[in-house]
Design an enzyme around this catalytic site. Structure first.
Site, PDB file in Angstrom:
ATOM      1  CG  ASP A   8      -1.717   1.164   1.614  1.00 14.34           C
ATOM      2  OD1 ASP A   8      -2.506   1.503   0.634  1.00 14.34           O
ATOM      3  OD2 ASP A   8      -1.532   1.769   2.714  1.00 14.34           O
ATOM      4  CG  LEU A   9       1.713   5.783  -1.988  1.00 12.87           C
ATOM      5  CD1 LEU A   9       3.056   5.460  -2.006  1.00 12.87           C
ATOM      6  CD2 LEU A   9       1.465   6.348  -3.225  1.00 12.87           C
ATOM      7  CG  ASP A  10      -2.347   7.509   2.925  1.00 10.31           C
ATOM      8  OD1 ASP A  10      -1.480   8.151   3.674  1.00 10.31           O
ATOM      9  OD2 ASP A  10      -3.456   7.771   3.158  1.00 10.31           O
ATOM     10  CB  THR A  16      -0.388  11.070   1.079  1.00  7.67           C
ATOM     11  OG1 THR A  16      -0.423   9.502   1.148  1.00  7.67           O
ATOM     12  CG2 THR A  16       0.865  11.485   0.287  1.00  7.67           C
ATOM     13  CE  LYS A  44      -4.965   6.994   8.537  1.00 12.56           C
ATOM     14  NZ  LYS A  44      -4.152   6.977   9.647  1.00 12.56           N
ATOM     15  N   GLY A  45      -7.450   4.308   3.089  1.00 15.95           N
ATOM     16  CA  GLY A  45      -7.561   3.070   2.015  1.00 15.95           C
ATOM     17  C   GLY A  45      -8.867   3.093   1.080  1.00 15.95           C
ATOM     18  CB  ILE A  46     -11.876   4.761   1.552  1.00 21.67           C
ATOM     19  CG1 ILE A  46     -12.145   3.749   2.870  1.00 21.67           C
ATOM     20  CG2 ILE A  46     -13.254   4.781   0.890  1.00 21.67           C
ATOM     21  CD1 ILE A  46     -12.425   2.224   2.582  1.00 21.67           C
ATOM     22  CB  SER A 115      -1.903   2.994  -3.867  1.00 19.15           C
ATOM     23  OG  SER A 115      -2.420   4.215  -3.471  1.00 19.15           O
ATOM     24  CB  ALA A 116      -7.408   3.379  -2.915  1.00 16.82           C
ATOM     25  CB  SER A 117      -3.546   7.130  -4.012  1.00 17.30           C
ATOM     26  OG  SER A 117      -3.237   8.434  -4.678  1.00 17.30           O
ATOM     27  NE  ARG A 118      -9.501   6.959  -9.823  1.00  8.08           N
ATOM     28  CZ  ARG A 118     -10.575   6.583 -10.789  1.00  8.08           C
ATOM     29  NH1 ARG A 118     -10.245   7.417 -11.793  1.00  8.08           N
ATOM     30  NH2 ARG A 118     -11.216   5.810 -10.435  1.00  8.08           N
ATOM     31  CG  ASN A 119      -3.353  12.267  -6.807  1.00  9.32           C
ATOM     32  OD1 ASN A 119      -3.224  12.836  -7.852  1.00  9.32           O
ATOM     33  ND2 ASN A 119      -4.303  12.016  -6.097  1.00  9.32           N
ATOM     34  CE  LYS A 146      -5.777  -0.769  -1.220  1.00  9.51           C
ATOM     35  NZ  LYS A 146      -4.640   0.211  -0.573  1.00  9.51           N
ATOM     36  CD  GLU A 170      -3.602  -1.417   2.739  1.00  7.70           C
ATOM     37  OE1 GLU A 170      -3.712  -0.824   3.629  1.00  7.70           O
ATOM     38  OE2 GLU A 170      -4.057  -1.335   1.779  1.00  7.70           O
ATOM     39  CG  ASP A 171      -2.079   2.617   6.541  1.00  7.71           C
ATOM     40  OD1 ASP A 171      -2.282   2.105   5.267  1.00  7.71           O
ATOM     41  OD2 ASP A 171      -2.351   3.745   6.605  1.00  7.71           O
TER      42      ASP A 171
END
Ligand code: B16
Ligand code: MG
Length: 216
Positions: A8-10, A16, A44-46, A115-119, A146, A170-171
């Site tokens: 996972d990223l964030d 972030t 978070k993660g959503i 990561s769920a992030s598009r960034n 997720k 994962e966090d």
């Protein structure tokens, strides 16, 4: 023997969540909804749109906006979030991450970002670690967010390994549930909130021995 790492990223590679929180809090205020740091844990993660839906539900405004108005709100939040991301530097890697990625490279263990992030690609560039990951799953290509295991299964497929040959990091509880539903060994990274169902819990990645992990 395990053959690949899926991160996972964030909350695992960098923090972030604080920028997501600032941007969502500002956006929510423009539509008279108040959120606090405790509520932020639920985001978070959503995904971006699911986060907006949770904020609207929290403010009893689930039916107050059309789809295009919601898309405009999500876009407004993201514009602010991306502005905040400009300040990221390699010093914003979480403690132990660089050491862990260097050790993985030495052992030639491929690494992926789920990561769920598009960034995510932009964030990895800012942190100067984009080259450390062979795969970055594009969440726009997925049907389910997720805690669905889809993003982790896709990462394993793209790495060319079976789910039970992967170790996921994962966090967030939603992400951890996704890793376990994918049939993977799960490392939970603690950042305050409790996590349930991890195979091992750590505070930072360099608490882990790569050789011990690979033998799981
Ligand atoms: P974006 P992760 C998630 O990242 C964040 O935890 C979550 O708060 C955010 O809403 C989601 O990415 C989408 O991010 O708006 O940048 O596409 O934990 O899955 O790495
Ligand atoms: Mg996370």
């Amino acid at each position: 023997m395990k053959k690949g790492f899926i991160f996972d990223l964030d909350g695992v590679i960098t923090d972030t969540a604080k920028f997501h929180y600032l941007a969502w809090k500002d956006l929510a205020e423009t539509i008279d909804i108040e959120i606090d740091i405790v509520f932020n844990e639920q985001l978070k993660g959503i995904s971006r749109m699911d986060s907006l839906e949770r904020i609207l539900a929290h403010g009893n405004k689930s039916d107050a906006f059309t789809l295009s108005e919601k898309e405009a709100l999500a876009h407004q939040k993201n514009t602010h979030y991306v502005e905040l991301l400009q300040q990221l530097t390699p010093a914003d890697l979480l403690p132990g991450v660089k050491e862990f990625l260097t050790a993985a490279k030495e052992k030639q263990i491929p690494c992926a970002i789920a990561s769920a992030s598009r960034n995510a690609p932009f964030i990895l560039e800012k942190l100067d670690v984009a080259d450390e990951f062979q795969i970055v799953v594009d969440p726009a290509t997925l049907k389910n967010g997720k805690p669905d295991p889809e993003i982790f299964l896709k990462a394993a497929e793209m790495l060319g390994i079976k789910p039970d040959e992967a170790i996921g990091f994962e966090d967030a509880q939603a992400g951890l549930d996704g890793i376990k539903a994918a049939g993977m060994y799960a490392v939970g990274v603690l950042s305050g909130e409790e996590l349930h169902g991890a195979d091992i819990l750590v505070h930072r990645l360099d608490e882990l021995s790569i050789d011990t992990l690979l033998a799981k």
